[in-house]
Write an enzyme that holds these catalytic residues in place. Structure first.
Site, short mmCIF file in Angstrom:
data_model
loop_
_atom_site.label_atom_id
_atom_site.label_comp_id
_atom_site.label_asym_id
_atom_site.label_seq_id
_atom_site.Cartn_x
_atom_site.Cartn_y
_atom_site.Cartn_z
N ASP A 1 0.85 -1.20 0.00
CA ASP A 1 0.00 0.00 0.00
C ASP A 1 0.89 1.25 0.00
OD1 ASP A 1 -1.82 2.01 0.54
OD2 ASP A 1 -2.09 1.43 2.65
N ASP B 1 -3.83 4.07 2.75
CA ASP B 1 -5.27 3.93 3.00
C ASP B 1 -5.63 2.51 3.46
OD1 ASP B 1 -5.00 2.47 0.69
OD2 ASP B 1 -6.52 3.55 -0.45
N ASP C 1 -2.03 -1.12 -3.69
CA ASP C 1 -2.29 -0.36 -4.92
C ASP C 1 -1.17 -0.58 -5.94
OD1 ASP C 1 -0.24 1.32 -3.92
OD2 ASP C 1 -1.73 2.40 -2.72
N ASP D 1 -10.51 -14.98 -16.23
CA ASP D 1 -11.37 -15.37 -15.12
C ASP D 1 -12.54 -16.19 -15.66
OD1 ASP D 1 -12.04 -14.93 -12.25
OD2 ASP D 1 -13.85 -14.04 -13.09
N GLU E 1 -8.39 -19.68 -16.29
CA GLU E 1 -8.89 -20.18 -15.00
C GLU E 1 -10.09 -21.04 -15.36
OE1 GLU E 1 -11.34 -19.45 -11.01
OE2 GLU E 1 -11.79 -18.45 -12.88
C1 NOJ Z 1 -12.54 -16.56 -9.93
C2 NOJ Z 1 -11.78 -15.56 -9.14
O1 NOJ Z 1 -10.49 -16.06 -8.88
C3 NOJ Z 1 -12.57 -15.31 -7.89
O2 NOJ Z 1 -11.85 -14.57 -6.95
C4 NOJ Z 1 -13.87 -14.64 -8.27
O3 NOJ Z 1 -14.68 -14.49 -7.13
C5 NOJ Z 1 -14.63 -15.46 -9.30
N1 NOJ Z 1 -13.79 -15.97 -10.34
C6 NOJ Z 1 -15.71 -14.64 -9.95
O4 NOJ Z 1 -15.17 -13.67 -10.78
#
Ligand code: NOJ
Length: 547
Positions: free
Chosen positions: A36, A40, A44, A227, A286
């Site tokens: 950080d 705050d 970041d 994601d 992922e």
């Molecule tokens: C996978 C991400 O790693 C996780 O943190 C997130 O909550 C879900 N996808 C939804 O985007």
């Protein structure tokens, strides 16, 4: 963009050969919890930039940064309201630019997260959709079932718990939960209600996300972590599943909302887009797939470069299971010409020292697992703090928790705040060097002794173990290369993995085990004892040998 390009020599040169990603060690930064810079209490982008020398010194090849885009933060930034803006919590666009330049100067590549399955409910598209605009077609709105449409359109459950559908008012202001007879529709959200799923049947969604990828590629990023890469396409007709507790089935079977074959067409399009850029820009999926074979589909030559191997992450401390999963994973990815991508921890799971056992047992196993993982062919991801041996924080009071899955029944991801506690840099001082203004989740009192400062230069510390392991990996490029391993005969509970000119012995038992000395010891997670031509491997330990 503010920073001038520097001409200073990089601290360590990036490996210049092609296919850098095949054996890359990539460090995951969870942006809120790394460093950080403005006091705050929340990490970041400037904080990350200032700490990049730690990553260069550790010896990783690249850094993956979790979402820092404009977001109401309903799910730690995985609810994006503007894909091209940096959230003021984390800085400005110029900070992102500076970070990428500085990382490149230090010889580190940068991977950013992209969240294509859903937007925030504050995204302008969703606001317009609620107002009855054509953007409604960019999401999945459906009438409810039941006499007044008061029941969700199907039985799908959110990964975070509860129904995957939320009812809204009709665009004319009527309907919603309080006026069921007035006919408001429902929208799909596989995660929190603040994360409406995008409708990937609509060409505008494809165009917009491709344009977002180009925006960040033009800024200079080296790739994307995608994601929910297995979720963008839903089965035709959105059929009922007929079973409850669907989150528990994720990664165990194909569901009508996950791992549908249609997602691969999107990955192919994105691969062409990535290949259109200079340098090797990569995509890492992922993707939760039920088998190694289905996961391998995501890394076919015309799709993504990498996909996280969650089967390995989920594997218990059991030598037979580990060996089976390693072999099955390598066989599956080799069949499509891709590397396997190993990972033990991330921001969604209990940290592996805690998963593997209590206290010192868990840490011993975690250190041994790290050497085993780093001896395997393929790429490896390291989650921030893993190099310090940080355990899960298991006693966070409820009032500080922020994970949306904590507030909605029991979700697949469970309570994820315990792995997101800001990491310690110094022995003492405000939030152990994380920042001058405390930290958004409280750190345990023991954190100072686990800090980077406390472990630096201390022989045998977990930090020095990781530094040494990555240095050996760099000196022996064969270590991450190839696509198979040979297992040698070994006593029960011991794994002996052979690579070209190299061995990794892992004693998974809770007692020491004696072996003939197999070579010249390079590195150990716990010091072995040498006798006359023999070596005793301590319980829960790995050693690397040159042979
Ligand atoms: C996978 C991400 O790693 C996780 O943190 C997130 O909550 C879900 N996808 C939804 O985007």
């Amino acid at each position: 963009m503010t920073q001038e390009l520097s001409t200073a020599a990089p601290a360590h040169l990036p490996r210049q050969r092609g296919d850098w990603w095949r054996d890359a060690v990539i460090y995951q930064v969870y942006v809120r919890s790394f460093a950080d810079s403005d006091g705050d209490g929340i990490g970041d982008l400037r904080g990350i930039r200032e700490r990049l020398p730690h990553l260069a010194g550790l010896g990783v090849d690249a850094v993956w940064i979790t979402p820092f885009y404009a977001s109401p933060q309903a799910d730690g930034g995985y609810d994006v309201s503007d894909y091209r803006a940096v959230d003021p919590l984390f800085g400005e666009l110029s900070d992102a630019d500076d970070l990428v330049r500085e990382a490149h100067r230090l010889g580190l590549r940068v991977i950013v997260d992209i969240v294509p399955n859903h937007t925030s409910d504050r995204h302008p598209w969703f606001r317009a959709a609620l107002a009855g605009g054509p953007e409604r077609a960019y999401y999945h709105f459906r009438p409810g079932k039941g006499e007044h449409g008061e029941l969700p359109p199907n039985d799908w459950e959110s990964v975070f718990g509860g129904a995957a559908w939320t009812r809204v008012e009709a665009p004319d202001g009527n309907g919603g939960a309080s006026q069921p007879e007035a006919g408001g529709e429902w929208y799909l959200h596989l995660f929190a209600p603040e994360q409406p799923d995008l409708n990937w049947e609509h060409p505008a969604v494809h165009e917009e996300l491709a344009s977002v990828l180009r925006f960040w590629l033009d800024l200079g990023v080296d790739g994307f972590r995608i994601d929910v890469a297995h979720g963008m396409v839903k089965a035709d007709g959105m059929p009922d599943i007929g079973l409850r507790e669907q989150a528990k089935m994720i990664g165990a079977q194909v569901l009508p909302f996950f791992d549908q074959d249609g997602v691969h067409e999107i990955h192919r399009t994105w691969r062409r887009l990535l290949d259109g850029y200079e340098g090797e820009r990569i995509g890492v999926a992922e993707a939760w797939a039920p088998t190694s074979e289905r996961l391998a589909l995501y890394v076919r030559p015309d799709e993504m470069h990498q996909a996280f191997n969650f089967q390995f992450l989920r594997c218990p401390w059991d030598p037979e299971r580990m060996r089976e999963i390693i072999d099955a994973s390598l066989a599956a990815t080799t069949s499509v010409g891709a590397p396997t991508t190993w990972v033990l921890s991330n921001h969604d799971v209990v940290r592996h020292p805690t998963r593997y056992g209590d206290g010192t047992t868990g840490l011993r196993r975690a250190r041994a697992a790290a050497l085993l993982m780093l001896a395997l062919p393929g790429s490896t991801y390291i989650y921030q703090g893993e190099e310090l041996g940080l355990p899960e924080v298991t006693d966070l009071p409820d009032e500080v928790r922020q994970d949306p899955s904590f507030f909605r029944a029991e979700g697949q991801d469970g309570f994820r705040d315990g792995c997101r506690v800001p990491i310690p840099w110094t022995r003492s001082g405000s939030s152990y060097g994380f920042g001058s203004g405390g930290s958004w989740l409280p750190q345990p009192d023991s954190w100072g002794e686990l800090s980077v400062e406390a472990q630096t230069g201390v022989p045998g510390s977990t930090l020095e173990l990781y530094r040494a392991a990555l240095a050996v990996r760099r000196e022996h490029p064969g270590l991450g290369a190839g696509d198979a391993v040979t297992w040698l005969d070994a006593p029960e509970g011991v794994l002996v993995l052979a690579r070209d000119g190299f061995l990794c012995t892992t004693n998974t038992t809770d007692a020491d085990v004696e072996l003939p000395v197999p070579g010249t010891a390079l590195l150990s997670s716990a010091t072995p004892w040498f006798g006359d031509g023999t070596v005793r491997l301590p319980a829960d330990s790995s050693t690397w040998w040159a042979i």
